[in-house]
Motif scaffolding. Structure first.
Motif, PDB file in Angstrom:
ATOM      1  N   PRO A  60      -6.399  11.838   9.834  1.00 28.21           N
ATOM      2  CA  PRO A  60      -6.277  10.600  10.610  1.00 28.21           C
ATOM      3  C   PRO A  60      -6.303   9.355   9.729  1.00 28.21           C
ATOM      4  O   PRO A  60      -6.618   8.275  10.212  1.00 28.21           O
ATOM      5  N   MET A  61      -5.976   9.494   8.435  1.00 25.60           N
ATOM      6  CA  MET A  61      -6.067   8.361   7.520  1.00 25.60           C
ATOM      7  C   MET A  61      -4.852   7.437   7.655  1.00 25.60           C
ATOM      8  O   MET A  61      -4.987   6.234   7.814  1.00 25.60           O
ATOM      9  N   GLY A  62      -3.645   8.016   7.560  1.00 29.98           N
ATOM     10  CA  GLY A  62      -2.411   7.270   7.729  1.00 29.98           C
ATOM     11  C   GLY A  62      -1.310   8.236   8.122  1.00 29.98           C
ATOM     12  O   GLY A  62      -0.986   9.142   7.350  1.00 29.98           O
ATOM     13  N   PHE A  63      -0.748   8.076   9.308  1.00 25.85           N
ATOM     14  CA  PHE A  63       0.246   9.029   9.796  1.00 25.85           C
ATOM     15  C   PHE A  63       1.088   8.382  10.892  1.00 25.85           C
ATOM     16  O   PHE A  63       0.810   7.268  11.328  1.00 25.85           O
ATOM     17  N   ARG A  64       2.145   9.094  11.314  1.00 31.17           N
ATOM     18  CA  ARG A  64       3.039   8.584  12.345  1.00 31.17           C
ATOM     19  C   ARG A  64       2.598   9.104  13.720  1.00 31.17           C
ATOM     20  O   ARG A  64       2.346  10.300  13.885  1.00 31.17           O
ATOM     21  N   ASP A  65       2.518   8.206  14.673  1.00 27.43           N
ATOM     22  CA  ASP A  65       2.225   8.654  16.032  1.00 27.43           C
ATOM     23  C   ASP A  65       3.514   9.135  16.691  1.00 27.43           C
ATOM     24  O   ASP A  65       4.577   9.193  16.058  1.00 27.43           O
ATOM     25  N   GLU A  66       3.452   9.484  17.963  1.00 29.62           N
ATOM     26  CA  GLU A  66       4.615  10.060  18.649  1.00 29.62           C
ATOM     27  C   GLU A  66       5.760   9.072  18.779  1.00 29.62           C
ATOM     28  O   GLU A  66       6.911   9.460  19.013  1.00 29.62           O
ATOM     29  N   ASP A  67       5.474   7.792  18.589  1.00 31.17           N
ATOM     30  CA  ASP A  67       6.523   6.771  18.622  1.00 31.17           C
ATOM     31  C   ASP A  67       7.030   6.411  17.233  1.00 31.17           C
ATOM     32  O   ASP A  67       7.857   5.501  17.076  1.00 31.17           O
ATOM     33  N   GLY A  68       6.499   7.117  16.222  1.00 33.88           N
ATOM     34  CA  GLY A  68       6.934   6.855  14.857  1.00 33.88           C
ATOM     35  C   GLY A  68       6.223   5.704  14.178  1.00 33.88           C
ATOM     36  O   GLY A  68       6.575   5.321  13.057  1.00 33.88           O
ATOM     37  N   GLU A  69       5.190   5.161  14.832  1.00 34.63           N
ATOM     38  CA  GLU A  69       4.443   4.044  14.265  1.00 34.63           C
ATOM     39  C   GLU A  69       3.343   4.547  13.343  1.00 34.63           C
ATOM     40  O   GLU A  69       2.714   5.578  13.602  1.00 34.63           O
ATOM     41  N   VAL A 120       0.842  -1.198   0.000  1.00 33.58           N
ATOM     42  CA  VAL A 120       0.000   0.000   0.000  1.00 33.58           C
ATOM     43  C   VAL A 120       0.875   1.245   0.000  1.00 33.58           C
ATOM     44  O   VAL A 120       1.685   1.442   0.908  1.00 33.58           O
ATOM     45  N   GLY A 121       0.719   2.102  -1.000  1.00 34.78           N
ATOM     46  CA  GLY A 121       1.418   3.379  -1.037  1.00 34.78           C
ATOM     47  C   GLY A 121       0.608   4.439  -0.318  1.00 34.78           C
ATOM     48  O   GLY A 121      -0.619   4.503  -0.473  1.00 34.78           O
ATOM     49  N   LEU A 122       1.286   5.277   0.485  1.00 31.75           N
ATOM     50  CA  LEU A 122       0.552   6.279   1.254  1.00 31.75           C
ATOM     51  C   LEU A 122       1.435   7.476   1.571  1.00 31.75           C
ATOM     52  O   LEU A 122       2.666   7.388   1.545  1.00 31.75           O
ATOM     53  N   ASP A 123       0.770   8.587   1.860  1.00 32.67           N
ATOM     54  CA  ASP A 123       1.405   9.769   2.438  1.00 32.67           C
ATOM     55  C   ASP A 123       1.329   9.572   3.951  1.00 32.67           C
ATOM     56  O   ASP A 123       0.241   9.575   4.529  1.00 32.67           O
ATOM     57  N   ASP A 124       2.475   9.391   4.608  1.00 35.58           N
ATOM     58  CA  ASP A 124       2.444   9.014   6.025  1.00 35.58           C
ATOM     59  C   ASP A 124       2.327  10.212   6.964  1.00 35.58           C
ATOM     60  O   ASP A 124       2.665  10.121   8.150  1.00 35.58           O
ATOM     61  N   ALA A 125       1.796  11.331   6.434  1.00 34.69           N
ATOM     62  CA  ALA A 125       1.542  12.498   7.291  1.00 34.69           C
ATOM     63  C   ALA A 125       0.124  13.014   7.088  1.00 34.69           C
ATOM     64  O   ALA A 125      -0.144  14.198   7.254  1.00 34.69           O
ATOM     65  N   PHE A 126      -0.791  12.098   6.717  1.00 33.79           N
ATOM     66  CA  PHE A 126      -2.169  12.504   6.429  1.00 33.79           C
ATOM     67  C   PHE A 126      -3.099  11.958   7.510  1.00 33.79           C
ATOM     68  O   PHE A 126      -3.768  10.955   7.339  1.00 33.79           O
ATOM     69  N   TRP A 168      -3.690   3.962  -1.060  1.00 37.02           N
ATOM     70  CA  TRP A 168      -4.792   3.839  -0.091  1.00 37.02           C
ATOM     71  C   TRP A 168      -4.496   4.776   1.072  1.00 37.02           C
ATOM     72  O   TRP A 168      -3.863   4.416   2.037  1.00 37.02           O
ATOM     73  N   ASN A 169      -4.960   6.001   0.965  1.00 35.12           N
ATOM     74  CA  ASN A 169      -4.634   6.976   2.003  1.00 35.12           C
ATOM     75  C   ASN A 169      -5.482   8.230   1.840  1.00 35.12           C
ATOM     76  O   ASN A 169      -4.965   9.304   1.573  1.00 35.12           O
ATOM     77  N   GLY A 170      -6.790   8.083   1.988  1.00 38.31           N
ATOM     78  CA  GLY A 170      -7.661   9.245   1.851  1.00 38.31           C
ATOM     79  C   GLY A 170      -7.532   9.876   0.483  1.00 38.31           C
ATOM     80  O   GLY A 170      -7.452  11.101   0.385  1.00 38.31           O
ATOM     81  N   MET A 171      -7.529   9.064  -0.562  1.00 40.48           N
ATOM     82  CA  MET A 171      -7.397   9.585  -1.928  1.00 40.48           C
ATOM     83  C   MET A 171      -8.766   9.901  -2.503  1.00 40.48           C
ATOM     84  O   MET A 171      -9.619   9.025  -2.650  1.00 40.48           O
TER      85      MET A 171
END
Length: 272
Positions: free
Chosen positions: A47-56, A39-45, A99-102
């Motif tokens: 609440p769809m797909g993003f990094r939490d404070e632990d980088g997960e 799955v390709g995604l923007d990991d700063a979007f 797959w990331n709020g597209m």
């Protein structure tokens, strides 16, 4: 050298019908690749797909994709990409889907095989909560500096707006919405054109620093994008989404992230 010699021998044996060529590939290749969806995604979007404070990686689409993968009996691998290059990644085969709020757009309908629309959304304008600004009519945008993300549905709706010519020179495009909101807080822009799900989530996590303007740019919906010739995987994902909706699991994931069920299952007009 020994491995290359063995592979040559096996190729000759295969040509004679004695053996198959299994095992001559690179040692890094995995026999499970056909059982994994990348799955390709923007990991700063959020609440769809993003990094939490632990980088997960976390988010609605992360949970939803994993549930779909489980329904299909497949593993899901997430690969952060340059959002502006998502079509190139798909065509190159480095990812199986976006797959990331597209948002569904005419260009994506033409160039991708899209899943059914699975999430309802709106494109809104947000400004600082303590600001006197409240856009009630698009003509007011001529006097405001506007920020949005490059290649986003919000940018497209701005461009298609009836008053676009009056504010076209006021738009700043950002690689990430996070940067746009930073500039909003710093006073470098007046409003951010953004997906409602992202705007609301950002605001909730910043103790209500922002507010939504009265005027909205329009309705929107999300779909999953596959390479145009990969309709088989698209259809399998659609079937899994429908099963999750029927079981109630999709609604549970939506409630967890949005506080309400905004999952839908509607065909994209123009798709097969």
């Amino acid at each position: 050298m020994k491995r290359r010699f063995l592979c040559v021998v096996m190729v000759l044996l295969m040509a004679m019908g004695v053996v198959s060529l299994t095992g001559c590939g690179d040692d890094s290749e995995s026999g499970d690749s056909d059982n994994t969806i990348v799955v390709g995604l923007d990991d700063a979007f959020a609440p769809m797909g993003f990094r939490d404070e632990d980088g997960e990686l976390v988010g609605f689409d992360i949970d939803f994709a994993e549930a779909v993968g489980e329904e299909m009996g497949m593993e899901v691998e997430f690969k952060p990409i340059d959002w502006d290059a998502k079509e190139i990644e798909l065509e190159a085969g480095t990812i199986d889907c976006v797959w990331n709020g597209m948002s569904v757009t005419p260009d994506r309908i033409e160039n991708m095989a899209l899943s059914n629309q699975y999430l309802s959304n709106n494109i809104i304008l947000m400004t600082m909560a303590d600001s006197d600004i409240d856009v009630t009519d698009p003509s007011q945008l001529a006097d405001l500096n506007i920020g949005t993300q490059v290649d986003s549905s919000a940018l497209l709706m701005l461009q298609e707006n009836e008053a676009y010519d009056s504010f076209s020179g006021n738009i700043s495009e950002y690689d990430k919405y996070d940067t746009a909101f930073m500039d909003l807080r710093a006073g470098r822009i007046d409003v951010v054109a953004v997906d409602q799900v992202l705007g609301e989530y950002t605001n909730n996590n910043l103790d209500g620093e922002f507010k939504a303007c009265t005027y909205e740019l329009g309705g929107d919906s999300y779909a999953i994008g596959f390479a145009s010739d990969n309709t088989q995987l698209r259809d399998q994902v659609n079937d899994a989404i429908k099963a999750l909706i029927d079981s109630g699991e999709a609604a549970e994931i939506s409630e967890e992230w949005f506080g309400r069920n905004i999952v839908i299952f509607e065909p994209v007009e123009g798709e097969e």
